[in-house]
Design an enzyme around this catalytic site. Structure first.
Site, PDB file in Angstrom:
ATOM      1  N   THR A 162      50.666 -12.242 -58.672  1.00 42.47           N
ATOM      2  CA  THR A 162      49.793 -12.724 -57.587  1.00 42.47           C
ATOM      3  C   THR A 162      49.872 -14.239 -57.445  1.00 42.47           C
ATOM      4  O   THR A 162      50.057 -14.943 -58.430  1.00 42.47           O
ATOM      5  CB  THR A 162      48.343 -12.326 -57.938  1.00 42.47           C
ATOM      6  N   ARG A 190      44.844   1.568 -53.008  1.00 41.12           N
ATOM      7  CA  ARG A 190      44.095   0.816 -54.033  1.00 41.12           C
ATOM      8  C   ARG A 190      43.921  -0.647 -53.583  1.00 41.12           C
ATOM      9  O   ARG A 190      44.853  -1.279 -53.114  1.00 41.12           O
ATOM     10  CB  ARG A 190      44.844   0.896 -55.352  1.00 41.12           C
ATOM     11  N   GLY A 192      42.709  -4.451 -54.916  1.00 42.06           N
ATOM     12  CA  GLY A 192      42.453  -5.212 -56.136  1.00 42.06           C
ATOM     13  C   GLY A 192      41.367  -6.257 -55.950  1.00 42.06           C
ATOM     14  O   GLY A 192      40.549  -6.178 -55.024  1.00 42.06           O
ATOM     15  N   ASP A 193      41.373  -7.219 -56.843  1.00 40.96           N
ATOM     16  CA  ASP A 193      40.354  -8.272 -56.822  1.00 40.96           C
ATOM     17  C   ASP A 193      40.682  -9.410 -55.864  1.00 40.96           C
ATOM     18  O   ASP A 193      39.796 -10.161 -55.468  1.00 40.96           O
ATOM     19  CB  ASP A 193      40.215  -8.869 -58.222  1.00 40.96           C
ATOM     20  N   THR A 213      44.526 -14.004 -61.401  1.00 40.07           N
ATOM     21  CA  THR A 213      45.589 -13.004 -61.474  1.00 40.07           C
ATOM     22  C   THR A 213      45.414 -12.155 -62.724  1.00 40.07           C
ATOM     23  O   THR A 213      44.993 -12.661 -63.771  1.00 40.07           O
ATOM     24  CB  THR A 213      46.989 -13.644 -61.452  1.00 40.07           C
ATOM     25  N   GLY A 214      45.723 -10.879 -62.594  1.00 34.28           N
ATOM     26  CA  GLY A 214      45.554  -9.967 -63.723  1.00 34.28           C
ATOM     27  C   GLY A 214      45.041  -8.644 -63.197  1.00 34.28           C
ATOM     28  O   GLY A 214      44.879  -8.484 -61.982  1.00 34.28           O
ATOM     29  N   GLY A 216      43.171  -6.297 -61.546  1.00 37.03           N
ATOM     30  CA  GLY A 216      42.075  -6.587 -60.631  1.00 37.03           C
ATOM     31  C   GLY A 216      40.801  -5.803 -60.891  1.00 37.03           C
ATOM     32  O   GLY A 216      39.698  -6.280 -60.616  1.00 37.03           O
TER      33      GLY A 216
HETATM   34  N1  ASP Z   1      45.094  -9.239 -59.396  1.00 32.39           N
HETATM   35  C1  ASP Z   1      46.078  -8.445 -58.704  1.00 32.39           C
HETATM   36  C2  ASP Z   1      45.482  -7.132 -58.335  1.00 32.39           C
HETATM   37  O1  ASP Z   1      44.828  -6.529 -59.171  1.00 32.39           O
HETATM   38  C3  ASP Z   1      47.309  -8.206 -59.477  1.00 32.39           C
HETATM   39  C4  ASP Z   1      47.879  -9.350 -60.235  1.00 32.39           C
HETATM   40  O2  ASP Z   1      47.367 -10.439 -60.205  1.00 32.39           O
HETATM   41  O3  ASP Z   1      48.886  -9.155 -60.888  1.00 32.39           O
HETATM   42  O4  ASP Z   1      45.737  -6.673 -57.255  1.00 32.39           O
END
Ligand code: ASP
Length: 302
Positions: A162, A190, A192-193, A213-214, A216
């Site tokens: 992200t 789906r 995400g955050d 990022t991570g 979500g």
């Molecule tokens: N945060 C993003 C999501 O969950 C994914 C990512 O940052 O890798 O959509």
């Protein structure tokens, strides 16, 4: 990402695209422009770069489709715009910005969000525009891992990437922006955050701006952006302490990869992450640029 996840040429290209993103944002900040313009401009460059998981180069869902999420927030009045599950907007962050500037919904999703962007005159593209060889390979490898039962061992490079930006402008205003394809092999539909204000993106003048990022799902449940701002506002913590407490404390029990970029009202920056590395970069007061993925910091000029 671990160093072995990419070849040296790819690391170099990603660093130079990050420097270009920082230059694009700085152009606004250096000429008295707004933090919102700066974060949009920086994210736009990263959406156009195939190196990152947003726009061109975005992750593929389990059906082999791109469904993109993005948001932007203005700290001065808590104005925000967010779009989810869009399939045709070349630069999702532009659509989020258009919502921020409008006086209607903060958030639109799916086909109607695409239609909104088309009606706003934004550039529309076919799905194939977003697809890169690397994401196709990553999807195939994750599907194989699914069959083999080795999903847990998948590297961050196979899943994430992200993009986000935070800025403080000369008028003292903060802004944050985030854009993503989600994660490779995510379920269709789906969200995400990244498009959730308060989770993957948050900005509040006088406090901080955050982009995350991570995985979500955990960022949403912990309202990560808002949580960091709350710790600063209510506990009087520094940005560094608040960001560290959430990334290394609150999210630790889940064993997920997580990181943020953040800036506070005084211009202090923080970019904690709990993975082997995380792309990040910043511009100094004299316009010089620093970019890093692991410990080593690379310098770039304007
Ligand atoms: N945060 C993003 C999501 O969950 C994914 C990512 O940052 O890798 O959509």
């Amino acid at each position: 990402m671990a160093k072995a996840d990419l070849g040296e040429a790819e690391w170099e290209k990603a660093r130079s695209d990050l420097a270009a993103a920082l230059r694009a944002g700085w152009k606004f900040l250096a000429s008295g422009g707004t933090a919102v313009d700066a974060v949009e401009a920086a994210v736009l460059v990263m959406e156009d770069s195939p190196q990152f998981n947003a726009g061109h180069g975005a992750a593929l869902n389990t059906n082999g489709m791109h469904e993109l999420d993005a948001s932007i927030m203005r700290g001065s009045d808590l104005g925000a715009g967010a779009i989810a599950l869009v399939r045709r907007i070349r630069n999702p962050i532009r659509a989020a910005r258009a919502l921020l500037e409008g006086d209607g919904p903060v958030m639109l999703g799916g086909a109607e969000a695409d239609n909104f962007a088309a009606a706003a005159g934004l550039e529309m593209v076919e799905q194939s525009y977003f697809t890169t060889e690397r994401r196709v390979r990553a999807l195939a490898s994750l599907k194989q891992r699914g069959v083999a039962g080795t999903l847990k061992a998948a590297g961050e490079a196979e899943k994430h990437g992200t993009v986000g930006a935070v800025a403080l402008d000369s008028a003292g205003h903060l802004a944050a922006a985030t854009s993503t394809g989600g994660y490779n092999n995510k379920p269709a539909g789906r969200i995400g955050d990244s498009p959730i204000i308060g989770a993957g993106t948050y900005a509040r003048d006088g406090v901080c701006a955050v982009s995350g990022t991570g995985a979500g799902e955990f960022f949403i449940r912990h309202a990560v952006g808002h949580e960091i701002a709350s710790r600063i506002a209510y506990l009087g913590e520094s940005l560094e302490a608040a960001a560290g407490a959430v990334i290394h404390g609150d999210l630790a029990p889940y064993g997920i990869g997580a990181g943020i970029v953040a800036i506070d009202a005084a211009g202090s920056i923080s970019a904690p992450y709990n993975t082997a590395g995380m792309f990040r970069g910043w511009v100094h007061g004299d316009g010089s640029i620093s970019v890093a993925s692991h410990d080593e910091i690379f310098s770039f000029s304007q």
